[in-house]
Design a protein around this motif. Structure first.
Motif, PDB file in Angstrom:
ATOM      1  N   GLY A  43      54.051  37.177  35.114  1.00 58.27           N
ATOM      2  CA  GLY A  43      53.258  38.408  35.115  1.00 58.27           C
ATOM      3  C   GLY A  43      53.220  39.144  36.443  1.00 58.27           C
ATOM      4  N   LYS A  44      54.126  38.829  37.354  1.00 62.25           N
ATOM      5  CA  LYS A  44      54.133  39.475  38.673  1.00 62.25           C
ATOM      6  C   LYS A  44      54.402  40.974  38.565  1.00 62.25           C
ATOM      7  CE  LYS A  44      57.515  36.845  40.115  1.00 62.25           C
ATOM      8  NZ  LYS A  44      57.789  36.125  38.845  1.00 62.25           N
ATOM      9  N   SER A  45      55.473  41.330  37.861  1.00 67.78           N
ATOM     10  CA  SER A  45      55.797  42.763  37.722  1.00 67.78           C
ATOM     11  C   SER A  45      54.687  43.480  36.959  1.00 67.78           C
ATOM     12  CB  SER A  45      57.124  42.950  36.987  1.00 67.78           C
ATOM     13  OG  SER A  45      58.187  42.410  37.737  1.00 67.78           O
ATOM     14  N   THR A  46      54.115  42.798  35.988  1.00 68.57           N
ATOM     15  CA  THR A  46      53.026  43.401  35.208  1.00 68.57           C
ATOM     16  C   THR A  46      51.840  43.747  36.114  1.00 68.57           C
ATOM     17  OG1 THR A  46      53.713  42.133  33.275  1.00 68.57           O
ATOM     18  CG2 THR A  46      51.486  43.044  33.239  1.00 68.57           C
ATOM     19  N   ILE A  47      51.499  42.852  37.017  1.00 68.10           N
ATOM     20  CA  ILE A  47      50.387  43.130  37.934  1.00 68.10           C
ATOM     21  C   ILE A  47      50.692  44.377  38.774  1.00 68.10           C
ATOM     22  CG2 ILE A  47      49.177  42.250  39.998  1.00 68.10           C
ATOM     23  CD1 ILE A  47      49.340  39.444  38.649  1.00 68.10           C
ATOM     24  N   LEU A  48      51.931  44.500  39.264  1.00 65.72           N
ATOM     25  CA  LEU A  48      52.292  45.692  40.038  1.00 65.72           C
ATOM     26  C   LEU A  48      52.209  46.952  39.177  1.00 65.72           C
ATOM     27  CD1 LEU A  48      55.254  44.622  42.367  1.00 65.72           C
ATOM     28  CD2 LEU A  48      52.794  44.345  42.674  1.00 65.72           C
ATOM     29  N   ARG A  49      52.615  46.836  37.915  1.00 67.61           N
ATOM     30  CA  ARG A  49      52.562  48.006  37.014  1.00 67.61           C
ATOM     31  C   ARG A  49      51.111  48.407  36.723  1.00 67.61           C
ATOM     32  NH1 ARG A  49      57.155  49.485  34.506  1.00 67.61           N
ATOM     33  NH2 ARG A  49      56.084  50.202  32.642  1.00 67.61           N
ATOM     34  N   LEU A  50      50.221  47.431  36.664  1.00 68.96           N
ATOM     35  CA  LEU A  50      48.801  47.733  36.454  1.00 68.96           C
ATOM     36  C   LEU A  50      48.222  48.434  37.688  1.00 68.96           C
ATOM     37  CD1 LEU A  50      47.660  44.364  34.824  1.00 68.96           C
ATOM     38  CD2 LEU A  50      47.792  46.596  33.679  1.00 68.96           C
ATOM     39  N   ILE A  51      48.612  47.959  38.872  1.00 71.14           N
ATOM     40  CA  ILE A  51      48.100  48.548  40.113  1.00 71.14           C
ATOM     41  C   ILE A  51      48.592  49.984  40.263  1.00 71.14           C
ATOM     42  CG2 ILE A  51      48.195  48.437  42.635  1.00 71.14           C
ATOM     43  CD1 ILE A  51      48.494  45.358  42.353  1.00 71.14           C
ATOM     44  N   SER A  52      49.884  50.208  39.949  1.00 71.69           N
ATOM     45  CA  SER A  52      50.435  51.542  40.172  1.00 71.69           C
ATOM     46  C   SER A  52      50.054  52.521  39.068  1.00 71.69           C
ATOM     47  CB  SER A  52      51.950  51.463  40.327  1.00 71.69           C
ATOM     48  OG  SER A  52      52.511  50.903  39.179  1.00 71.69           O
ATOM     49  N   GLY A  53      49.536  52.023  37.959  1.00 76.52           N
ATOM     50  CA  GLY A  53      49.079  52.920  36.892  1.00 76.52           C
ATOM     51  C   GLY A  53      50.113  53.129  35.805  1.00 76.52           C
ATOM     52  N   LEU A  54      51.181  52.340  35.818  1.00 75.52           N
ATOM     53  CA  LEU A  54      52.195  52.451  34.765  1.00 75.52           C
ATOM     54  C   LEU A  54      51.748  51.757  33.487  1.00 75.52           C
ATOM     55  CD1 LEU A  54      55.388  51.856  36.943  1.00 75.52           C
ATOM     56  CD2 LEU A  54      54.509  54.030  36.082  1.00 75.52           C
ATOM     57  N   GLU A  55      50.812  50.803  33.636  1.00 76.37           N
ATOM     58  CA  GLU A  55      50.161  50.176  32.474  1.00 76.37           C
ATOM     59  C   GLU A  55      48.652  50.256  32.710  1.00 76.37           C
ATOM     60  OE1 GLU A  55      51.925  49.183  29.964  1.00 76.37           O
ATOM     61  OE2 GLU A  55      53.904  48.833  30.849  1.00 76.37           O
ATOM     62  N   THR A  56      47.885  50.267  31.639  1.00 74.33           N
ATOM     63  CA  THR A  56      46.428  50.397  31.755  1.00 74.33           C
ATOM     64  C   THR A  56      45.753  49.071  31.413  1.00 74.33           C
ATOM     65  OG1 THR A  56      46.655  52.675  31.057  1.00 74.33           O
ATOM     66  CG2 THR A  56      44.446  51.761  30.970  1.00 74.33           C
ATOM     67  N   PRO A  57      44.966  48.527  32.341  1.00 74.70           N
ATOM     68  CA  PRO A  57      44.262  47.268  32.044  1.00 74.70           C
ATOM     69  C   PRO A  57      43.284  47.443  30.879  1.00 74.70           C
ATOM     70  CG  PRO A  57      44.093  47.827  34.389  1.00 74.70           C
ATOM     71  CD  PRO A  57      44.663  49.022  33.697  1.00 74.70           C
ATOM     72  N   LYS A  58      43.009  46.347  30.184  1.00 73.66           N
ATOM     73  CA  LYS A  58      42.000  46.368  29.127  1.00 73.66           C
ATOM     74  C   LYS A  58      40.619  46.454  29.787  1.00 73.66           C
ATOM     75  CE  LYS A  58      40.613  43.285  25.386  1.00 73.66           C
ATOM     76  NZ  LYS A  58      40.165  42.037  26.041  1.00 73.66           N
ATOM     77  N   SER A  59      40.476  45.769  30.906  1.00 76.84           N
ATOM     78  CA  SER A  59      39.232  45.852  31.682  1.00 76.84           C
ATOM     79  C   SER A  59      39.520  45.437  33.113  1.00 76.84           C
ATOM     80  CB  SER A  59      38.169  44.930  31.077  1.00 76.84           C
ATOM     81  OG  SER A  59      38.628  43.591  31.114  1.00 76.84           O
ATOM     82  N   GLY A  60      38.552  45.729  33.977  1.00 71.95           N
ATOM     83  CA  GLY A  60      38.689  45.383  35.389  1.00 71.95           C
ATOM     84  C   GLY A  60      38.490  46.601  36.278  1.00 71.95           C
ATOM     85  N   THR A  61      38.547  46.358  37.577  1.00 73.32           N
ATOM     86  CA  THR A  61      38.337  47.431  38.553  1.00 73.32           C
ATOM     87  C   THR A  61      39.409  47.361  39.640  1.00 73.32           C
ATOM     88  OG1 THR A  61      35.945  47.259  38.210  1.00 73.32           O
ATOM     89  CG2 THR A  61      36.652  48.406  40.192  1.00 73.32           C
ATOM     90  N   LEU A  62      39.904  48.544  40.032  1.00 70.85           N
ATOM     91  CA  LEU A  62      40.830  48.645  41.166  1.00 70.85           C
ATOM     92  C   LEU A  62      40.211  49.594  42.176  1.00 70.85           C
ATOM     93  CD1 LEU A  62      44.201  49.219  39.232  1.00 70.85           C
ATOM     94  CD2 LEU A  62      43.617  47.190  40.566  1.00 70.85           C
ATOM     95  N   ARG A  63      40.142  49.161  43.418  1.00 72.60           N
ATOM     96  CA  ARG A  63      39.488  49.979  44.449  1.00 72.60           C
ATOM     97  C   ARG A  63      40.348  50.004  45.704  1.00 72.60           C
ATOM     98  NH1 ARG A  63      35.660  46.837  45.490  1.00 72.60           N
ATOM     99  NH2 ARG A  63      34.424  46.977  43.603  1.00 72.60           N
ATOM    100  N   VAL A  64      40.619  51.215  46.215  1.00 68.74           N
ATOM    101  CA  VAL A  64      41.379  51.360  47.464  1.00 68.74           C
ATOM    102  C   VAL A  64      40.504  52.078  48.468  1.00 68.74           C
ATOM    103  CG1 VAL A  64      43.436  52.307  48.581  1.00 68.74           C
ATOM    104  CG2 VAL A  64      43.570  51.530  46.221  1.00 68.74           C
TER     105      VAL A  64
END
Ligand SMILES: Nc1ncnc2c1ncn2[C@@H]1O[C@H](COP(=O)(O)OP(=O)(O)OP(=O)(O)O)[C@@H](O)[C@H]1O
Ligand SMILES: [Mg+2]
Length: 212
Positions: A43-64
């Motif tokens: 799931g490494k690439s998937t995590i990067l895709r979630l961070i960059s916004g190419l995939e949408t998480p079901k839940s969670g928070t991203l903060r920069v």
């Protein structure tokens, strides 16, 4: 709170029956380079895709930098997140020259100004002499640096690198690792490096995170 926080991310592809990303959390300081290590399919690439916004998480928070880029109400588009990504296959535009590829990343207006900025960045990765070539006329290591230059041109707050050294032979890998580390440190860029090569970790990362 750190510079970059991922909290309790959950995600599964629509046709994925088992596994997926479950309650994944991590925090990264400004300027830190973290290696994400794990076996193929973890799931490494998937995590990067979630961070960059190419995939949408079901839940969670991203903060920069204390700004929410994703949570249950907010979902910034990839280009609004200030996050650069270098893909596993580089994804350079074959019909654009090296210079045009890098100019694509520069957001400022005016062709002359964009060209100047792109040339400055190409100089930084020592590719100014190759500016008029096409990517396919460049070596693997050069293509990799073009991809980095294009990502840096957008002045990202965070850079995501997906297996950036996997197409390089051992010799080239050594020098490119050092170059990238120097470049990231010089620009004080916060980065996540996905790899399954432990050699990358020692050479480039400040810290390593293993995913199951
Ligand atoms: N578009 C997709 N649709 C459905 N399932 C997918 C999709 N992309 C990846 N997967 C599945 O999600 C899981 C994680 O894939 P991912 O590409 O994130 O792994 P990875 O850790 O990057 O692997 P590798 O080291 O081989 O690149 C795998 O089981 C994979 O089969
Ligand atoms: Mg991958």
């Amino acid at each position: 709170m750190s510079y970059f926080d991922l909290e309790q991310l959950n995600f599964r592809y629509p046709n994925q029956k088992t596994g997926g990303i479950e309650d994944f959390s991590m925090s990264i300081d400004k300027g830190e380079i973290v290696a994400l290590l794990g076996k193929s399919g973890s799931g490494k690439s998937t995590i990067l895709r979630l961070i960059s916004g190419l995939e949408t998480p079901k839940s969670g928070t991203l903060r920069v930098n204390q700004k929410i880029i994703f949570d249950h109400n907010i979902n910034l588009a990839p280009q609004e997140r200030g996050i650069g990504m270098i893909f596993q296959d580089y994804s350079l535009f074959p019909h654009l020259t090296v210079l045009q590829n890098v100019m694509f990343g520069v957001s400022r207006k005016g062709k002359k100004e964009r060209e100047k900025k792109a040339m400055d960045i190409l100089a930084m990765v020592q590719l100014q002499e190759h500016a008029r070539k096409y990517p396919q006329e460049c070596s693997g290591g050069q293509q990799q640096r073009i991809a980095i230059a294009r990502a840096l041109a957008a002045e990202p707050n965070i850079l995501l690198l997906d297996e950036p050294f996997s197409n390089l032979d051992e010799e080239l890998k050594k020098s490119v690792r050092e170059e990238i580390k120097d470049l990231l440190k010089k620009c004080n860029i916060t980065a996540i490096l996905v790899t399954h090569d432990k050699g990358d970790v020692g050479a480039v990362a400040d810290r390593v995170l293993h995913i199951a």
